[in-house]
Design a protein around this motif. Sequence first.
Motif, PDB file in Angstrom:
ATOM      1  N   GLY A  46      -3.447  -5.825 -10.064  1.00 38.00           N
ATOM      2  CA  GLY A  46      -4.741  -4.824  -9.694  1.00 38.00           C
ATOM      3  C   GLY A  46      -4.289  -3.441  -9.729  1.00 38.00           C
ATOM      4  N   ALA A  47      -2.783  -3.041  -9.094  1.00 36.03           N
ATOM      5  CA  ALA A  47      -2.375  -1.867  -8.807  1.00 36.03           C
ATOM      6  C   ALA A  47      -1.892  -1.312 -10.218  1.00 36.03           C
ATOM      7  N   ILE A  48      -1.509  -2.045 -11.067  1.00 34.73           N
ATOM      8  CA  ILE A  48      -1.359  -1.503 -12.557  1.00 34.73           C
ATOM      9  C   ILE A  48      -2.840  -1.374 -13.254  1.00 34.73           C
ATOM     10  N   GLY A  49      -3.579  -2.525 -13.257  1.00 33.67           N
ATOM     11  CA  GLY A  49      -4.754  -2.505 -13.968  1.00 33.67           C
ATOM     12  C   GLY A  49      -5.602  -1.543 -13.739  1.00 33.67           C
ATOM     13  N   GLN A  50      -5.936  -1.241 -12.381  1.00 27.63           N
ATOM     14  CA  GLN A  50      -6.863  -0.267 -11.938  1.00 27.63           C
ATOM     15  C   GLN A  50      -6.272   1.295 -12.392  1.00 27.63           C
ATOM     16  N   PHE A  51      -5.085   1.367 -12.359  1.00 26.36           N
ATOM     17  CA  PHE A  51      -4.575   2.725 -12.680  1.00 26.36           C
ATOM     18  C   PHE A  51      -4.848   2.987 -14.273  1.00 26.36           C
ATOM     19  N   PRO A 103       0.857  -1.208  -0.080  1.00 25.78           N
ATOM     20  CA  PRO A 103       0.053   0.138   0.008  1.00 25.78           C
ATOM     21  C   PRO A 103       0.905   1.097   0.098  1.00 25.78           C
ATOM     22  N   PHE A 104       0.453   2.375  -0.747  1.00 23.04           N
ATOM     23  CA  PHE A 104       1.381   3.294  -1.057  1.00 23.04           C
ATOM     24  C   PHE A 104       0.652   4.573  -1.827  1.00 23.04           C
ATOM     25  N   THR A 105       0.776   5.567  -1.473  1.00 21.35           N
ATOM     26  CA  THR A 105       0.202   6.833  -2.407  1.00 21.35           C
ATOM     27  C   THR A 105       1.138   7.534  -3.298  1.00 21.35           C
ATOM     28  N   TYR A 106       0.886   7.409  -4.725  1.00 22.91           N
ATOM     29  CA  TYR A 106       1.896   7.793  -5.527  1.00 22.91           C
ATOM     30  C   TYR A 106       1.500   9.000  -6.065  1.00 22.91           C
ATOM     31  N   ASP A 154      -2.522  13.623 -10.722  1.00 25.05           N
ATOM     32  CA  ASP A 154      -2.933  13.714  -9.430  1.00 25.05           C
ATOM     33  C   ASP A 154      -2.589  12.411  -8.632  1.00 25.05           C
ATOM     34  N   LYS A 155      -2.878  12.411  -7.373  1.00 30.04           N
ATOM     35  CA  LYS A 155      -2.203  11.251  -6.451  1.00 30.04           C
ATOM     36  C   LYS A 155      -3.200  10.046  -7.036  1.00 30.04           C
ATOM     37  N   TYR A 156      -2.563   8.672  -6.808  1.00 28.32           N
ATOM     38  CA  TYR A 156      -3.078   7.454  -7.150  1.00 28.32           C
ATOM     39  C   TYR A 156      -2.887   6.705  -5.822  1.00 28.32           C
ATOM     40  N   GLU A 157      -3.486   5.986  -5.126  1.00 25.95           N
ATOM     41  CA  GLU A 157      -3.717   5.361  -3.926  1.00 25.95           C
ATOM     42  C   GLU A 157      -3.749   3.664  -4.183  1.00 25.95           C
ATOM     43  N   VAL A 158      -2.751   2.962  -3.927  1.00 33.86           N
ATOM     44  CA  VAL A 158      -2.793   1.759  -3.821  1.00 33.86           C
ATOM     45  C   VAL A 158      -3.106   1.286  -2.570  1.00 33.86           C
ATOM     46  N   ALA A 206       2.107   4.742 -15.755  1.00 31.79           N
ATOM     47  CA  ALA A 206       1.564   3.275 -15.549  1.00 31.79           C
ATOM     48  C   ALA A 206       3.039   2.662 -15.823  1.00 31.79           C
ATOM     49  N   ASN A 207       4.071   2.893 -16.470  1.00 36.02           N
ATOM     50  CA  ASN A 207       5.666   2.467 -16.632  1.00 36.02           C
ATOM     51  C   ASN A 207       6.234   2.557 -15.195  1.00 36.02           C
ATOM     52  N   GLN A 208       5.810   3.441 -14.299  1.00 34.10           N
ATOM     53  CA  GLN A 208       6.410   3.523 -13.017  1.00 34.10           C
ATOM     54  C   GLN A 208       6.051   2.379 -12.110  1.00 34.10           C
ATOM     55  N   LEU A 209       4.573   2.154 -12.325  1.00 34.51           N
ATOM     56  CA  LEU A 209       3.903   1.099 -11.681  1.00 34.51           C
ATOM     57  C   LEU A 209       4.532  -0.003 -12.076  1.00 34.51           C
ATOM     58  N   CYS A 210       4.688  -0.321 -13.369  1.00 36.20           N
ATOM     59  CA  CYS A 210       5.169  -1.852 -13.600  1.00 36.20           C
ATOM     60  C   CYS A 210       6.640  -1.998 -13.146  1.00 36.20           C
ATOM     61  N   PHE A 211       7.445  -0.896 -13.120  1.00 36.85           N
ATOM     62  CA  PHE A 211       8.804  -1.062 -12.552  1.00 36.85           C
ATOM     63  C   PHE A 211       8.722  -1.617 -11.175  1.00 36.85           C
ATOM     64  N   THR A 212       7.822  -0.863 -10.475  1.00 39.81           N
ATOM     65  CA  THR A 212       7.601  -1.260  -9.085  1.00 39.81           C
ATOM     66  C   THR A 212       6.772  -2.467  -8.762  1.00 39.81           C
ATOM     67  N   PHE A 213       5.883  -2.976  -9.569  1.00 35.34           N
ATOM     68  CA  PHE A 213       5.077  -4.039  -9.216  1.00 35.34           C
ATOM     69  C   PHE A 213       5.526  -5.418 -10.005  1.00 35.34           C
TER      70      PHE A 213
END
Length: 316
Positions: free
Chosen positions: A140-145, A96-99, A128-132, A104-111
Amino acid sequence: MKIIVNTIDDKEYELENLIEFNFNQTVGAACDCFSAVFKSGATIGEIVTVKVYENSILLFNGYCDSQRTKEDSKGFEIYFYARSSASILVDNEAQPFTYNKPTANQLCFTFAKPLGFECKLPFIKSDDKYEVTKGTSCFGAIGQFVSLTDGGEIYVTPQNTIKLYEKSSDIKVLNSYKILSACSVINRSEPLSEILFKRTSSSAGYKLHTKAQVKDDLRLNERRQYVNLTSLPQWQREYAVYERLKASFESYKILEVTVAGYVSEKLYQRFSYNSKIGDFEDYILVEKKYTSDERGKLTRLTLKKEIDLKEITYVD
């Protein structure tokens, strides 16, 4: 079809004496699924990985979830069920984290990258901010975004690459296949005619409306919903209303077709089909079920009609 399994003791088997198999792919489902039943003169140990090829093309690359071995006087009958490699992204929880303004590439790199996946998504970003939130999977973290930002659906290829479904530029003719059966389905009880919403907690009532004007063309009944958007980030609010309205029309018109043999076309391929039950122009392939049993090899296709909502947003 060639099916190769690898066991826990690192032995590889190409399966023979197949009784049946099922291979399912669905837009919106993270994992492709493959199951099979086959005869064997001996047990083969615990299956770990499964790869499936059709005409030397890798169709499925995944991991065995369950296995059942039955013994009788004729030998062994073995069943297994496997999910594609996307199951790794589904089974692992994202921290869980608020980005702040992620891509999308950043989230892929992370997850995804730490789990062995490559990202080939277009440039998709948030202002804006995106909360996982707690309990969200890596998939889901990538797909929902992507869904909230772009409106698209992601998928994972057998080569462990994350991509975005894109409608084909061409429309192919289903009549070129050997059609065994076709069924047209119309669901008139699901589409919403209008969503009434408010953006902020200070708003007095639900004064904002997004209306699907196509409702009048289709002579659909009034069906309204009220949505409070105050809990969502600013950048998600307008899009959330449209997506809910659009989703209500997704299963309005469906075409279900059974074809002899295997249909190699990818999901999101556009098709037309003409028959005695009607003319179906520009339907999108959203599900494939490739099966083999005593009836032979069949592919069951589910196609949906994308509806132009002719939506408008206005204030009371």
